[in-house]
Design a protein around this motif. Sequence first.
Motif, mmCIF file in Angstrom:
data_model
loop_
_atom_site.group_PDB
_atom_site.id
_atom_site.type_symbol
_atom_site.label_atom_id
_atom_site.label_comp_id
_atom_site.label_asym_id
_atom_site.label_seq_id
_atom_site.Cartn_x
_atom_site.Cartn_y
_atom_site.Cartn_z
ATOM 1 N N UNK A 194 0.851 -1.180 0.000
ATOM 2 C CA UNK A 194 0.000 0.000 0.000
ATOM 3 C C UNK A 194 0.889 1.233 0.000
ATOM 4 N N UNK A 195 0.991 1.918 -1.136
ATOM 5 C CA UNK A 195 1.937 3.040 -1.205
ATOM 6 C C UNK A 195 1.581 4.134 -0.200
ATOM 7 N N UNK A 196 0.306 4.260 0.087
ATOM 8 C CA UNK A 196 -0.121 5.249 1.074
ATOM 9 C C UNK A 196 0.569 5.010 2.422
ATOM 10 N N UNK A 197 0.709 3.705 2.732
ATOM 11 C CA UNK A 197 1.236 3.347 4.033
ATOM 12 C C UNK A 197 2.744 3.490 4.108
ATOM 13 N N UNK B 67 4.310 6.064 3.936
ATOM 14 C CA UNK B 67 4.652 7.289 4.665
ATOM 15 C C UNK B 67 5.213 6.944 6.033
ATOM 16 N N UNK B 68 6.200 7.673 6.435
ATOM 17 C CA UNK B 68 6.806 7.443 7.737
ATOM 18 C C UNK B 68 5.765 7.714 8.834
ATOM 19 N N UNK B 69 5.637 6.751 9.744
ATOM 20 C CA UNK B 69 4.704 6.984 10.843
ATOM 21 C C UNK B 69 5.308 7.976 11.819
ATOM 22 N N UNK B 70 4.553 9.012 12.091
ATOM 23 C CA UNK B 70 5.082 10.066 12.955
ATOM 24 C C UNK B 70 4.879 9.691 14.422
ATOM 25 N N UNK C 91 -1.931 8.258 10.314
ATOM 26 C CA UNK C 91 -2.034 8.127 8.864
ATOM 27 C C UNK C 91 -3.365 7.450 8.565
ATOM 28 N N UNK C 92 -4.469 8.150 8.804
ATOM 29 C CA UNK C 92 -5.781 7.485 8.740
ATOM 30 C C UNK C 92 -6.048 6.929 7.351
ATOM 31 N N UNK C 93 -6.360 5.650 7.297
ATOM 32 C CA UNK C 93 -6.632 4.973 6.025
ATOM 33 C C UNK C 93 -7.384 3.694 6.328
ATOM 34 N N UNK C 94 -8.018 3.106 5.303
ATOM 35 C CA UNK C 94 -8.699 1.832 5.544
ATOM 36 C C UNK C 94 -7.701 0.795 6.044
#
Length: 528
Positions: A309-312, A314-317, A374-377
Amino acid sequence: VPHRDGDRDVTQQILDLLDQKPTLRSSEDLADVSQVEIKAALDRLASRSMVTYETADSELVVLTKEGQAISDEGSHEFKVWEAVKQAGKVAIKELPGLVKNADVKVGQGNAFRNKWIKKDGDSLIPLADEVQDTTRAELQKIGETKRVEAPKALADLKKRKLVTTTKVFSYTVQKGDKYAKVMPVEVTDLTADMLADGSWESANFKPYNFNALGAPQNAGALHPLNKVRAEFRNIFFNQGFVEMPTARFVDSGFWNFDALFVPQQHPARDMQDTFFISDPAAADPPRDDPIAEQAMKEMEEGARRLYSNPEAEKQIKPRDYEKYFQNIIDVHQDGAFGSIGYRYPWSKEECLRLVLRTHTTAVSTWVLHRLAEDPRPARYFSIDRVFRNETVDATHLAEFHQIEGVIADFGLTLGGLQKFLETFFAHIGITNLRFKPAYNPYTEPSMEIFGYHTGLAKWVEIGNSGMFRPEMLLPMGLPADLRVYGFGLSLERPTMIKYGVSNIRDLLGHKVDLNFIESNAAVRLDKN
Ligand code: PHE
């Protein structure tokens, strides 16, 4: 398998018998040899074409202990009649003292019905001078013939627990093509000497026995709960779920209760349900925790590998724990995020008490609050141990395992949860779900799940579910239109159903029989 001399003797016995007559019948000619030995010897001979045989099975009627006693000493009614007759008159309450080894109540009833005795005030007097103990005669005959002709009579005797039936096999044996009076010597190894002197050419090699069972191995065995757990994990993985890190059994009231909007006065929090830890007495307030963060990172990476999932990516802050903690205080005490809250004086001490987690929803909560960065399904599940201070009985233990699933997505509705649960439970053979409104502090609406179990042919309660409340999700920083389903069931329940275990203590805890663990079958959940 070690060599058994008994088999060889029987083998020779069979060869001898066939030397004397063309056909032998095991039921007559080998009546005192056990079925297992006969079968082993016959297979040995048949595999070398020395004999051929046919098998027939028949049912033998055997007297039970009670049946044998009646056959030996007479029926209950006979003994009662005999006692009354000998005494001439017996006070009813004296009767048990006079009749030995018999069910006096049954005997008395039957003797009345047969008109062998009758009542005379508080006493019994004989009616018949002589009687025919037909029950005894019948059982004696069965003892000899091992047969009951009339099916109705047999059913009746079985119901009275006087006889049982067993299946016996009898074999009809004849000479085979390679019959000989004795078993030829068989060579089991090809040696260098045999090759050198040429004797291998005429040697009589023992044939391979491909029907022999292997010797039992002393191997390890998976616990049935582990097997069922593996099946459930696959069901989750096949539907795109990621496994949550559930390694911690001890957690703070914050993650187990407060963050789930469970009020501090909720009955589930008190001593009756929760095991509190006394040392150390208190947890730190929620904060960055390297071990937990590492577990979370591994989970996220696993998910990315699986679903890329490219969205995921992202570095988790890092989370702002102080803010989250304050949000929880606000939503309980004064109301916040559109909720009026519970409006009670919230206690930090209560929140930081350490507990043995009472549900894996504590972990789901922690994972959901990480999702808020990183709100996402997302789809998460866990299967692990929880603890409740319950009275231990046949269906309850103070610790058990929960299967829990969480689905986050935008615009979810309750109907979607019902549909999801229907699909999920169909994977384990449970269809036609019914939902009953229920209450959880952290979900609204909440539904208990009932299902029709095709194997058991009845309705069973199988789990609890709901949509997480905004009071739980908004303080985490999740967007308002991201809805989250949650559902939970115990791992023990389906395992008990699957393995036909009625007492949970046979499955988990110190009373478990290791043989049961070792010998039970692999699990395949019924798929619909
Ligand atoms: N935590 C609930 C239980 O202990 C199960 C559940 C999980 C219910 C998630 C709703 C949502 O039974």
